[in-house]
Design an enzyme around this catalytic site. Structure first.
Site, short mmCIF file in Angstrom:
data_model
loop_
_atom_site.label_atom_id
_atom_site.label_comp_id
_atom_site.label_asym_id
_atom_site.label_seq_id
_atom_site.Cartn_x
_atom_site.Cartn_y
_atom_site.Cartn_z
N SER A 166 -9.92 -72.09 16.76
CA SER A 166 -8.67 -72.72 17.20
C SER A 166 -9.01 -73.98 17.99
O SER A 166 -10.16 -74.25 18.29
CB SER A 166 -7.91 -71.76 18.08
OG SER A 166 -8.63 -71.60 19.28
N LYS A 167 -7.98 -74.71 18.34
CA LYS A 167 -8.18 -75.93 19.14
C LYS A 167 -8.97 -75.62 20.39
O LYS A 167 -9.89 -76.34 20.76
CB LYS A 167 -6.81 -76.48 19.56
CG LYS A 167 -6.16 -77.28 18.46
CD LYS A 167 -5.68 -78.61 19.01
CE LYS A 167 -5.61 -79.60 17.88
NZ LYS A 167 -4.34 -79.93 17.40
N ARG A 168 -8.60 -74.54 21.01
CA ARG A 168 -9.23 -74.17 22.27
C ARG A 168 -10.73 -73.96 22.08
O ARG A 168 -11.54 -74.22 22.95
CB ARG A 168 -8.57 -72.88 22.79
CG ARG A 168 -8.87 -72.53 24.21
CD ARG A 168 -7.88 -71.48 24.66
NE ARG A 168 -8.01 -70.25 23.85
CZ ARG A 168 -8.87 -69.29 24.12
NH1 ARG A 168 -9.67 -69.39 25.15
NH2 ARG A 168 -8.91 -68.21 23.36
#
Ligand code: GLU
Length: 475
Positions: A244-246
Site C-alpha cells: 500500500s501507499k503506507r
C-alpha cells in the site's frame, strides 16, 4: 551482447516495484557487459503525464541506474518514447492487417460489454470472439479497433524464474492490438519495440505474466524472434497484503525526501526477491553487478520490510564522511529552524553530529536535536534517579554547577572527567541521571558531556540551575 530494458508507463510515479525491476534489468545487462535501455511507454495519452515521466527519470538517475542508449541530446541520452514512434507501429499493424493476422472490429463498446456479461453469467471466460473477421459490417457504427486474429492453441515458454509455463491461447479471444492505426495498445507496441530494440531479456513483474502469451502470439504472427522471459515475484507488505501507499507504493523520490540514501535503497531493492550465494546482505552497485544472477531470484513473493531499509540506511550513514553527513542534515535543519539556523550554523552542525550513530534517516534530525535548540518542559520528578531522592538530586546538581563554573573548556573530555570524579564519591546513576535530565529534559539522550559541549558553558549551567529551581518548586 545482452540488452535489457525498463519500460515504465508514465501513468504513475516510479515506485519501489518498478525501481526494483529497473535495478534487476540494469544489473543483468551490466553483469554481461550489455546495455540497459529506458523506454517510456506513453501510448495512453490520457493517463500519461509529464510529471510522472519526470519523476521516473529523476528517480532512476538518483539511484544511479543510468540508461545506455536513446536519442542523443548532447552527450546524454533521452529515453525512447513510444509516442515518438507511432509511424513504426502503424507499419507493422498494417502488415498484420494485410496478411489477415489482424482485422478491424466494429463492435460497439456496448455490444462488447453485453457479450462479457453473458459470458460472466454462463461462467465462461470474458473474451471477445469477433464475427467481423471475414466480413466487416456494411455501415459500421463504431470506430474500428484492430484486433488480433487469434489462431488459438497451446503456447509454452521457459520462464527463467518460474520454469516451464503453458497457456491455452484460445482463452484470450481476439484481443485488441490498437484503437485504430494511430493508437497502438501496450501488448502490440511492446512487442515491436522489444524486437526493434533487440531486447533479449525481458525481466519484469509477475503481474505481466498473463500478457506474455499475447506477446508471443504477436511475435509468431510477425515471424520475429522471441526474447527470454524472467517474471520476478511481486512485492508484498509484511502482513502479505498488497503493497500500500503506507508501505512503499509511493515515488522512490519520497524516500529521498525522508532522508534515505540511494545506496541504501539500491541495496534494499536488490534483496527484494533476490539473495546472494553466501546470503551476504551489504552490497554496493558494483558488487551487485558482480554477484547478481537470475537463478537466485525467488519464485515466491518478496516482503517489504521497512526495518530492513532503516537498518541499511543507518549502515550507509555510518560510512559517510563528516562533511557528507552534515550536507545531508543541513536542508532538514534549515527548513525546521529557518531563523536559528542562519544565526548559528555551527551549533546545528555540532548538534547533528551527536546523532550520527543513532539516526536512521535524515528527516529525523530536526526532531532529534530539538531538545538542544530548546529545552523541552519536563516534570521535576524526572530529575530524581529511582534509587535516590529529591534532596540528593538537588545536592548533585548544585555541586556539579559549582564545579562546572570553574571549568572553561567544555569542548573536550573535561566535563566527563569531572562527572566521573563526582560519581566515584557518590554513585554513577545518582550523578549522571539528574545531569542528563537537566541538560536534555529527557531520560535518554547522548552522554551529558557531549550535550554540554554543544550547548556551551553558559547554557549548560543555565539548564542545570533550572533543574534545581524545578526541584525547589515541588512540595
Ligand atoms: N509499460 C509496462 C508497465 O509499465 C511495461 C511492462 C513490460 O515490462 O513489458 O508495466
Amino acid at each position: 551482447m545482452i540488452r535489457t530494458r525498463i519500460a515504465p508507463s508514465p501513468t504513475g510515479y516510479l515506485h519501489l516495484g518498478t525501481a526494483r525491476t529497473a535495478l534487476f534489468n540494469y544489473l543483468w545487462a551490466k553483469k554481461n557487459q550489455g546495455k540497459f535501455i529506458l523506454r517510456i511507454e506513453d501510448t495512453d495519452r490520457q493517463r500519461s503525464k509529464k510529471e510522472f515521466e519526470n519523476d521516473i527519470l529523476s528517480g532512476l538517475k538518483w539511484l544511479g541506474l543510468k540508461w545506455d542508449e536513446g536519442p542523443d541530446i548532447g552527450g546524454s541520452f533521452k529515453p525512447y518514447r513510444q509516442s515518438e514512434r507511432k509511424d513504426i507501429y502503424r507499419k507493422y499493424l498494417q502488415k498484420l492487417l494485410d496478411e489477415g493476422k489482424a482485422f478491424f472490429c466494429y463492435h460497439t463498446v456496448e455490444e462488447i460489454q453485453q457479450e462479457r456479461e453473458g459470458q460472466k453469467l454462463a461462467g465462461q471466460p470474458q473474451i471477445h470472439l469477433c464475427s467481423h473477421k471475414s466480413s466487416p459490417p456494411a455501415n459500421p457504427t463504431s470506430a474500428g479497433i484492430i484486433r488480433f486474429n487469434n489462431p488459438g492453441g497451446i503456447i509454452e515458454f521457459n520462464d527463467l524464474i518460474r520454469g516451464k509455463v503453458q497457456f491455452d491461447t484460445s482463452l484470450l479471444g481476439d484481443f485488441a492490438l490498437a484503437k485504430g492505426l494511430n493508437e497502438p495498445l501496450y501488448n502490440f507496441s511492446v512487442v515491436i519495440d522489444d524486437w526493434l530494440m533487440e531486447i533479449d531479456y525481458i525481466i519484469r513483474g509477475e503481474d505481466h505474466l498473463s500478457n506474455t502469451p499475447k506477446q508471443i502470439l504477436i511475435q509468431q504472427a510477425l515471424e520475429i524472434s522471441q526474447p527470454n522471459y524472467a517474471h520476478i515475484p511481486l512485492i508484498f507488505s509484511s502482513d502479505k497484503s498488497k503493497l500500500s501507499k503506507r508501505h512503499g507504493a509511493v515515488s522512490i523520490l519520497e524516500y529521498r525526501q525522508l532522508g534515505y540514501l540511494p545506496q541504501a535503497i539500491v541495496n534494499f531493492l536488490a534483496l527484494l526477491g533476490w539473495h546472494s550465494q553466501e546470503e551476504k546482505e551489504i552490497f554496493n552497485l558494483e558488487e551487485l553487478i558482480q554477484e547478481f544472477s537470475l537463478e537466485r531470484i525467488q519464485k515466491s513473493g518478496a516482503i517489504f520490510n521497512l526495518e530492513k531499509l532503516d537498518y541499511l540506511n543507518h549502515f550507509y550513514i555510518q560510512k559517510l564522511s563528516e562533511q557528507e553527513y552534515w550536507s545531508y542534515c543541513r536542508p532538514y535543519l534549515e527548513s525546521v529552524y529557518p531563523v536559528r539556523f542562519n544565526q548559528n550554523k555551527d551549533f546545528f552542525r555540532r548538534a547533528s553530529l551527536l546523532f550520527r550513530e543513532r539516526i536512521k534517516k535524515f528527516s529525523e534530525i530536526g526532531g532529534l536535536i530539538s531538545f538542544l535548540v530548546e529545552l523541552p518542559d519536563y516534570s521535576a520528578e524526572l530529575l530524581i534517579w529511582k534509587k535516590s531522592s529529591k534532596e540528593e538530586a538537588k545536592k548533585i546538581l548544585s555541586l556539579v554547577i559549582e564545579e562546572l563554573k570553574r571549568l572553561d573548556d567544555f569542548s573536550g573530555k573535561e566535563v566527563r572527567i569531572l562527572l566521573e570524579k563526582i560519581a566515584q564519591q557518590y554513585n554513577v546513576g545518582m550523578v549522571f541521571w539528574p545531569i542528563r535530565v537537566a541538560l536534555s529534559g529527557q531520560k535518554s539522550s547522548p552522554p551529558p558531556e557531549e550535550i554540554a559541549a554543544v550547548l556551551g558553558k553558559e547554557e549548560s549551567i543555565r539548564r542545570m540551575e533550572w533543574g534545581v529551581e524545578k526541584l525547589n518548586n515541588i512540595g
